[in-house]
Design an enzyme around this catalytic site. Structure first.
Site, mmCIF file in Angstrom:
data_model
loop_
_atom_site.group_PDB
_atom_site.id
_atom_site.type_symbol
_atom_site.label_atom_id
_atom_site.label_comp_id
_atom_site.label_asym_id
_atom_site.label_seq_id
_atom_site.Cartn_x
_atom_site.Cartn_y
_atom_site.Cartn_z
ATOM 1 N N THR A 44 0.834 -1.194 0.000
ATOM 2 C CA THR A 44 0.000 0.000 0.000
ATOM 3 C C THR A 44 0.871 1.247 0.000
ATOM 4 O O THR A 44 2.016 1.221 0.483
ATOM 5 C CB THR A 44 -0.946 0.051 1.217
ATOM 6 O OG1 THR A 44 -0.178 -0.027 2.420
ATOM 7 C CG2 THR A 44 -1.955 -1.071 1.168
ATOM 8 N N ASN A 46 0.720 5.170 1.279
ATOM 9 C CA ASN A 46 0.022 6.159 2.106
ATOM 10 C C ASN A 46 0.366 7.559 1.614
ATOM 11 O O ASN A 46 1.516 7.843 1.290
ATOM 12 C CB ASN A 46 0.435 6.036 3.570
ATOM 13 C CG ASN A 46 -0.141 4.819 4.251
ATOM 14 O OD1 ASN A 46 -0.031 3.711 3.755
ATOM 15 N ND2 ASN A 46 -0.744 5.022 5.406
ATOM 16 N N GLU A 102 -4.813 4.820 2.642
ATOM 17 C CA GLU A 102 -3.965 3.707 2.208
ATOM 18 C C GLU A 102 -4.428 3.232 0.841
ATOM 19 O O GLU A 102 -5.572 2.818 0.679
ATOM 20 C CB GLU A 102 -4.026 2.571 3.232
ATOM 21 C CG GLU A 102 -3.524 2.972 4.613
ATOM 22 C CD GLU A 102 -3.519 1.797 5.575
ATOM 23 O OE1 GLU A 102 -2.676 0.883 5.406
ATOM 24 O OE2 GLU A 102 -4.374 1.782 6.481
#
Length: 208
Positions: A44, A46, A102
């Site tokens: 992921t 961010n 995310e």
């Protein structure tokens, strides 16, 4: 807890995004909680949540959309628009105290889906080369579901796998696919062309 029962295969209206979508968010990829790849096996990215202040009524939950990364990080002159699934919120399973954004960047719609139910063996998730600190532009096109808590890590991962497929199938529809396709530029609606121009525009002085 997540309710029992099958999930809808797509989210959002077939005729394209409706208000408040599309929603624009942008920022450098920052360090997250360090759980996506390590614990979940789901890479992921961010980005800072400050941009959410422009959308005070945006619910926490899971969304789908498209992203572009600053091409200068990859020695390229042109940003590629890719499909994405993302969560905005606190992740009740981990009981986060701060809100986060995310983003999981998925492979192009023309590529095989690693999270498809028919894939045999262990399910995997798409992974790009490291792009920490790269500027990312995100266009949110639709809402999938609220945040849930889960009885196990495995149940969380399985629901995220389904989120990926719901995102993919939702973006396959013509009114959404036009945000991704690199050809047929002249046939796009003016609004879509405007959003794609923003997605692929990176200020060299503001890029990290």
């Amino acid at each position: 807890m997540r309710p029992n029962g099958p999930r809808d295969p797509v989210a959002g209206p077939d005729n394209g995004p409706e208000p408040p979508f599309p929603i624009r968010l942008s920022g450098p990829v920052i360090k997250g909680f360090g759980r996506g790849s390590k614990e979940l096996g789901i890479p992921t990215a961010n980005i800072p949540p400050e941009g959410l202040a422009d959308y005070p009524d945006l619910a926490v939950g899971v969304y789908y959309g498209v992203v572009a990364l600053d091409p200068t990080r990859f020695a390229s002159c042109k940003a590629t628009v890719l499909p994405a699934v993302l969560s905005i919120g606190y992740n009740p399973f981990y009981k986060n105290k701060t809100r986060s954004i995310e983003i999981h960047v998925m492979p192009p719609l023309t590529s095989p889906s690693p999270t498809a139910p028919e894939q045999t063996g262990e399910k995997t998730f798409h992974k790009l080369p490291d792009f920490y600190a790269t500027r990312l532009n995100l266009l949110i096109l639709g809402y999938i579901r609220p945040e849930f808590d889960y009885v196990s890590l495995e149940a969380l991962v399985e629901d995220i796998r389904t989120d990926c497929e719901v995102s993919r199938q939702s973006l396959m529809r013509g009114a959404y696919r036009c945000y991704l396709q690199e050809d047929e530029e002249e046939s796009r609606p003016d609004k879509v062309r405007e959003e794609r121009k923003w997605l692929r525009s990176f200020d060299p002085m503001g890029s990290l």
